[in-house]
Design a protein around this motif. Structure first.
Motif, short mmCIF file in Angstrom:
data_model
loop_
_atom_site.label_atom_id
_atom_site.label_comp_id
_atom_site.label_asym_id
_atom_site.label_seq_id
_atom_site.Cartn_x
_atom_site.Cartn_y
_atom_site.Cartn_z
N ILE A 96 -44.77 12.26 5.97
CA ILE A 96 -43.45 12.91 5.89
C ILE A 96 -43.54 14.16 4.99
N VAL A 97 -44.30 14.06 3.91
CA VAL A 97 -44.47 15.23 3.03
C VAL A 97 -45.12 16.36 3.83
N GLY A 98 -46.14 16.02 4.63
CA GLY A 98 -46.81 17.03 5.46
C GLY A 98 -45.84 17.64 6.46
N GLU A 99 -45.03 16.80 7.11
CA GLU A 99 -44.07 17.31 8.09
C GLU A 99 -43.02 18.20 7.44
N LEU A 100 -42.69 17.85 6.21
CA LEU A 100 -41.73 18.66 5.46
C LEU A 100 -42.30 20.07 5.27
N GLY A 101 -43.59 20.13 4.90
CA GLY A 101 -44.24 21.43 4.69
C GLY A 101 -44.22 22.26 5.96
N VAL A 102 -44.65 21.64 7.06
CA VAL A 102 -44.72 22.37 8.34
C VAL A 102 -43.33 22.80 8.78
N GLY A 123 -37.67 27.57 7.53
CA GLY A 123 -37.18 28.19 6.30
C GLY A 123 -36.88 29.67 6.44
N ARG A 124 -37.62 30.33 7.35
CA ARG A 124 -37.42 31.78 7.51
C ARG A 124 -36.04 32.06 8.12
N LEU A 125 -35.64 31.22 9.09
CA LEU A 125 -34.35 31.44 9.75
C LEU A 125 -33.20 30.82 8.96
N HIS A 126 -33.50 29.72 8.27
CA HIS A 126 -32.44 29.01 7.54
C HIS A 126 -32.80 29.06 6.06
N THR A 127 -32.48 30.19 5.47
CA THR A 127 -32.98 30.47 4.12
C THR A 127 -32.41 29.51 3.08
N ASP A 128 -31.25 28.88 3.41
CA ASP A 128 -30.68 27.92 2.47
C ASP A 128 -31.58 26.71 2.25
N GLU A 152 -37.54 11.71 7.85
CA GLU A 152 -38.60 11.93 8.85
C GLU A 152 -37.99 12.35 10.19
N LYS A 153 -36.92 11.63 10.60
CA LYS A 153 -36.28 11.94 11.88
C LYS A 153 -35.63 13.32 11.84
N LEU A 154 -35.00 13.63 10.69
CA LEU A 154 -34.37 14.94 10.53
C LEU A 154 -35.38 16.07 10.71
N LEU A 155 -36.55 15.90 10.13
CA LEU A 155 -37.57 16.94 10.22
C LEU A 155 -38.04 17.08 11.67
N TYR A 156 -38.21 15.93 12.34
CA TYR A 156 -38.58 15.95 13.76
C TYR A 156 -37.50 16.69 14.55
#
Ligand SMILES: Nc1ncnc2c1ncn2[C@@H]1O[C@H](COP(=O)(O)OP(=O)(O)O)[C@@H](O)[C@H]1O
Ligand SMILES: O=P(O)(O)O[C@H]1O[C@H](CO)[C@@H](O[C@H]2O[C@H](CO)[C@@H](O)[C@H](O)[C@H]2O)[C@H](O)[C@H]1O
Length: 444
Positions: free
Chosen positions: A264-270, A276-281, A413-417
């Motif tokens: 999950i930490v890895g998926e968070l990074g990716v 992050g570029r489009l959703h700067t918040d 995890e699901k949110l990141l997916y």
């Protein structure tokens, strides 16, 4: 095979709804196996083609095709060919292919054939889907799989397990399948009992959210029932005997929690790098979110890993005759079959459904400004129903604190997916999981 003009295939594939590689330049297409089917008025070839792209991994597709002056014609446009495909399944037929064989498998028994009219009426399902589904005689639904994956198809495997080794019946029963055996082996089609007049849970919930504010007790009872059915499903998975290696529950170990947490930490990074570029918040919130994932590794291990649904959301349940049925055991389409067949904590499915309540509310709010903050009671009712149905189950964590920490990590995890899924498929929807990520970060 002689009738397939390979030069026409790239253009043909790109015009198909189910073809996943529309955006990528195709280098070439080859036929890796094929079988000729000749049944009454239908003469077709079941071809498995491999698409090589200029960049990236090759993909395989099933092409049921007929000879045509234009080079390629989809045999699934022909009702006789659809009946012929079903006959292969129903008759447990075996047919040689160029480098293996096609095998029909019928597990529905004689009662699975009861009431099938003759001749079988054929109706194509008019839904947006990445496969092609047809309804036969309003009794059977056959899904012809378009994009083929190597390995054991989880929907086939789980359907067979539930139908033959458990008493779980809150699902449309698997009746049979069509497989290709050999070097290009894959499940080609699945036949299930068709549930007439069923509404999928997503539509059902949206309709209720549109008219009921606040949500009434009947709806909350239905959500508790939904939680109970998911609990029953997990109990069925948890009942697998030791001789069934693919399903037997296994103890949940510290190393599982650490592996899932690290993933999950890895998926968070990716995900943050992409979104992050489009959703700067989202930028600058990374550390708090990482915390949620890391807490998973600190949970003291208890309970079991079992087979799970893997892609649980409101679109994966049907409402018919005042009952919930759970279906589509394919798992998350972006993962390999091997990953989808892994045993996991059942709380991952619970988290998937909780995310779906948030999606439903956000969708209705976007349509017409209906207020947010209404689905909390549905969430509670669903969880309560799940807890009651699984009371004392060996697969659950031993204490409430572990239950909550795991559920939270799997929601993340699901949110990141979902963020990645929406960026790729429905950019207009990405705000839904992004906002939920931001809210998650704010809560204690
Ligand atoms: N057994 C069934 N009875 C009635 N409707 C079904 C059944 N199975 C699927 N459906 C309908 O067909 C749609 C597509 O089925 P699904 O298995 O999700 O296909 P795909 O995996 O291609 O998306 C579902 O959303 C549902 O509305
Ligand atoms: O195609 P599948 O049904 O296997 O699942 C994929 O697509 C789903 C969208 O259709 C996606 O689900 C997400 O959107 C739903 C609303 O459309 C929502 O109810 C789910 O909670 C949300 O995850 C699913 O994640 C994806 O795997």
């Amino acid at each position: 095979m002689t009738t397939l003009d390979l030069t026409k295939l790239p253009e043909y594939l790109k015009s198909q709804r189910w073809f996943a590689g529309k955006a990528w330049p195709i280098k070439h297409v080859t036929v890796v196996d094929h079988a000729n089917v000749s049944a009454g008025p239908c003469s077709m070839s079941l071809a498995v083609v491999e698409v090589m792209y200029e960049l990236g991994q090759p993909e395989r597709y099933l092409l049921p095709v007929k000879p045509s002056v234009d080079g390629v014609r989809d045999a699934l446009e022909d009702d006789d060919c659809l009946r012929a495909l079903f006959d292969l399944i129903r008759d447990g037929a075996q047919l040689p292919s160029a480098s293996g064989r096609i095998v029909g498998e019928w597990i529905g028994g004689p009662e699975g054939l009861l009431g099938l009219p003759s001749p079988l009426a054929v109706r194509r399902l008019m839904v947006e889907q990445s496969n092609t589904s047809i309804v036969l005689g309003e009794k059977v639904i056959v899904k012809i799989i378009r994009k083929l994956e190597a390995g054991v198809n989880p929907e086939h495997e789980v359907g067979r397990f539930l139908a033959t080794r458990t008493s779980f019946r809150a699902t449309p029963a698997l009746l049979g399948a069509l497989r290709l055996e050999g070097a290009a082996g894959a499940t080609l089609a699945l036949a299930h009992r068709f549930i007439p007049n069923a509404v999928d849970g997503w539509k059902y919930t949206l309709d209720r959210l549109r008219v009921e504010r606040p949500l009434g007790d009947t709806f909350l009872d239905e959500m508790a029932d939904l939680g109970a059915r998911l609990g029953d499903l997990h109990r069925a998975f948890g009942s697998a005997p030791p001789d069934d290696a693919a399903f037997v529950p296994e103890p949940l170990l510290q190393e599982d929690l650490q592996r899932w947490s690290a993933s999950i930490v890895g998926e968070l990074g990716v995900t943050l790098a992409e979104a992050g570029r489009l959703h700067t918040d989202l930028e600058g919130r990374r550390e708090r979110l990482i915390d949620y994932a890391k807490r998973l590794a600190q949970v003291s291990p208890s309970g079991q890993k079992i087979r799970i649904h893997g892609d649980m959301h409101l679109g994966q349940v049907l409402r018919a005759n005042d009952q919930w049925l759970i279906f589509d055991f394919e798992g998350e389409p972006a993962r390999s079959f091997t990953a989808r067949r892994e045993k996991y904590s059942p709380l991952r499915d619970v988290a998937g459904m909780l995310r779906s309540f948030d999606y439903a509310e956000a969708t209705v709010a976007l349509e017409g400004g209906a207020p947010r903050g209404r689905v909390g009671p549905s969430r509670d009712a669903f969880l309560e129903g799940y807890r009651k149905a699984t009371l004392g189950a060996a697969f659950l964590p031993a204490d409430a604190a572990s239950f909550d920490a795991m559920l939270r990590a799997f929601e993340l995890e699901k949110l990141l997916y979902e963020v990645r899924y929406e960026m790729q498929n429905r950019p207009d929807w990405v705000r839904i999981p992004v906002e939920a990520l931001l809210r998650m970060e704010e809560s204690p």
